[in-house]
Design a protein around this motif. Structure first.
Motif, short mmCIF file in Angstrom:
data_model
loop_
_atom_site.label_atom_id
_atom_site.label_comp_id
_atom_site.label_asym_id
_atom_site.label_seq_id
_atom_site.Cartn_x
_atom_site.Cartn_y
_atom_site.Cartn_z
N ARG A 5 0.84 -1.19 0.00
CA ARG A 5 0.00 0.00 0.00
C ARG A 5 0.88 1.24 0.00
NH1 ARG A 5 -2.91 -1.64 5.25
NH2 ARG A 5 -1.65 0.15 5.78
N SER A 6 0.36 2.30 -0.54
CA SER A 6 1.16 3.52 -0.64
C SER A 6 1.28 4.28 0.67
CB SER A 6 0.58 4.44 -1.71
OG SER A 6 -0.70 4.88 -1.32
N ASP A 7 0.61 3.83 1.72
CA ASP A 7 0.68 4.57 2.98
C ASP A 7 1.60 3.89 4.00
OD1 ASP A 7 -0.97 2.43 3.46
OD2 ASP A 7 -2.42 3.54 4.62
N MET A 8 2.48 3.02 3.52
CA MET A 8 3.43 2.37 4.42
C MET A 8 4.75 3.13 4.41
SD MET A 8 2.75 -1.65 3.76
CE MET A 8 3.86 -2.12 5.08
N PRO A 9 5.15 3.74 5.53
CA PRO A 9 6.40 4.50 5.57
C PRO A 9 7.61 3.58 5.69
CG PRO A 9 5.37 4.55 7.71
CD PRO A 9 4.43 3.81 6.79
N ALA A 10 8.77 4.12 5.33
CA ALA A 10 10.03 3.40 5.49
C ALA A 10 11.08 4.39 5.98
CB ALA A 10 10.46 2.79 4.17
N LEU A 11 12.01 3.92 6.79
CA LEU A 11 13.11 4.73 7.30
C LEU A 11 14.41 4.02 7.01
CD1 LEU A 11 14.39 7.03 8.98
CD2 LEU A 11 13.86 5.68 11.03
N VAL A 12 15.35 4.73 6.37
CA VAL A 12 16.65 4.17 6.01
C VAL A 12 17.73 4.97 6.73
CG1 VAL A 12 18.25 3.73 4.12
CG2 VAL A 12 15.79 3.47 3.75
N GLU A 18 26.34 4.84 -0.71
CA GLU A 18 25.87 4.15 -1.91
C GLU A 18 24.82 3.10 -1.58
OE1 GLU A 18 28.87 2.70 -4.61
OE2 GLU A 18 30.21 4.33 -4.02
N GLN A 19 25.04 2.33 -0.53
CA GLN A 19 24.07 1.30 -0.16
C GLN A 19 22.78 1.92 0.35
OE1 GLN A 19 26.30 -1.06 2.60
NE2 GLN A 19 27.16 -2.35 0.99
N GLY A 20 22.89 2.98 1.13
CA GLY A 20 21.70 3.65 1.64
C GLY A 20 20.84 4.22 0.53
N ARG A 21 21.49 4.81 -0.48
CA ARG A 21 20.75 5.34 -1.63
C ARG A 21 20.05 4.22 -2.38
NH1 ARG A 21 22.45 10.53 -4.00
NH2 ARG A 21 23.61 11.60 -2.39
N ALA A 22 20.72 3.10 -2.53
CA ALA A 22 20.11 1.96 -3.22
C ALA A 22 18.89 1.44 -2.46
CB ALA A 22 21.14 0.84 -3.40
N VAL A 23 18.98 1.44 -1.14
CA VAL A 23 17.84 1.00 -0.32
C VAL A 23 16.69 2.00 -0.45
CG1 VAL A 23 17.06 0.51 2.03
CG2 VAL A 23 19.28 -0.33 1.25
N LEU A 24 16.99 3.30 -0.44
CA LEU A 24 15.95 4.32 -0.65
C LEU A 24 15.24 4.09 -1.98
CD1 LEU A 24 17.78 7.59 0.49
CD2 LEU A 24 15.85 6.51 1.63
N GLU A 25 16.02 3.89 -3.04
CA GLU A 25 15.44 3.65 -4.36
C GLU A 25 14.56 2.40 -4.35
OE1 GLU A 25 19.01 3.47 -6.66
OE2 GLU A 25 18.95 5.61 -7.13
N GLY A 26 15.01 1.35 -3.66
CA GLY A 26 14.25 0.12 -3.59
C GLY A 26 12.91 0.30 -2.90
N PHE A 27 12.90 1.03 -1.79
CA PHE A 27 11.64 1.30 -1.10
C PHE A 27 10.68 2.12 -1.95
CE2 PHE A 27 13.74 0.41 3.13
CZ PHE A 27 12.91 -0.65 3.46
N VAL A 28 11.22 3.14 -2.63
CA VAL A 28 10.38 3.96 -3.51
C VAL A 28 9.81 3.11 -4.64
CG1 VAL A 28 10.42 5.88 -5.16
CG2 VAL A 28 11.53 6.14 -2.95
N ASP A 29 10.66 2.29 -5.26
CA ASP A 29 10.20 1.42 -6.35
C ASP A 29 9.16 0.41 -5.88
OD1 ASP A 29 11.87 2.72 -8.10
OD2 ASP A 29 13.42 1.15 -8.10
N GLY A 31 6.91 0.96 -3.70
CA GLY A 31 5.65 1.64 -3.40
C GLY A 31 5.50 2.17 -2.00
N TYR A 32 6.58 2.14 -1.21
CA TYR A 32 6.50 2.71 0.13
C TYR A 32 6.39 4.23 0.04
CZ TYR A 32 7.77 -1.64 2.45
OH TYR A 32 7.78 -2.91 2.93
N SER A 33 5.61 4.81 0.93
CA SER A 33 5.47 6.25 0.97
C SER A 33 4.89 6.67 2.31
CB SER A 33 4.55 6.72 -0.16
OG SER A 33 4.42 8.12 -0.13
N PRO A 34 5.49 7.63 2.96
CA PRO A 34 6.71 8.33 2.59
C PRO A 34 7.94 7.49 2.92
CG PRO A 34 5.90 9.18 4.67
CD PRO A 34 4.90 8.17 4.19
N VAL A 35 9.04 7.83 2.27
CA VAL A 35 10.33 7.19 2.53
C VAL A 35 11.23 8.23 3.17
CG1 VAL A 35 12.33 6.04 1.54
CG2 VAL A 35 10.06 5.60 0.60
N TYR A 36 11.74 7.91 4.35
CA TYR A 36 12.62 8.81 5.09
C TYR A 36 14.05 8.30 5.02
CZ TYR A 36 8.25 10.39 7.19
OH TYR A 36 6.98 10.88 7.38
#
Length: 64
Positions: A5-12, A18-29, A31-36
């Motif tokens: 669901r689009s209302d599941m947040p994630a925190l990285v 580099e790894q953190g950015r990849a994880v952010l991209e993965g959560f966005v892809d 469908g997590y939102s918002p991503v912190y």
């Protein structure tokens, strides 16, 4: 793959690396939102890729 669901947040933690950015991209892809993204590097706060393109909320702080 399960659809999220689009209302599941994630925190990285470590969003400026580099790894953190990849994880952010993965959560966005996925469908997590918002991503912190949490970082101790204040230059990451100014990164337009993370805030504009990925629409992540970048937080600065220290765990120590």
């Amino acid at each position: 793959m399960e659809t999220f669901r689009s209302d599941m947040p994630a925190l990285v933690f470590g969003a400026s690396g580099e790894q953190g950015r990849a994880v952010l991209e993965g959560f966005v892809d996925a469908g997590y939102s918002p991503v912190y993204g949490f970082t101790s590097d204040n230059e990451t706060l100014q990164d337009p890729y993370l805030s504009d393109a990925l629409q992540c909320v970048i937080l600065e702080g220290s765990l120590g």
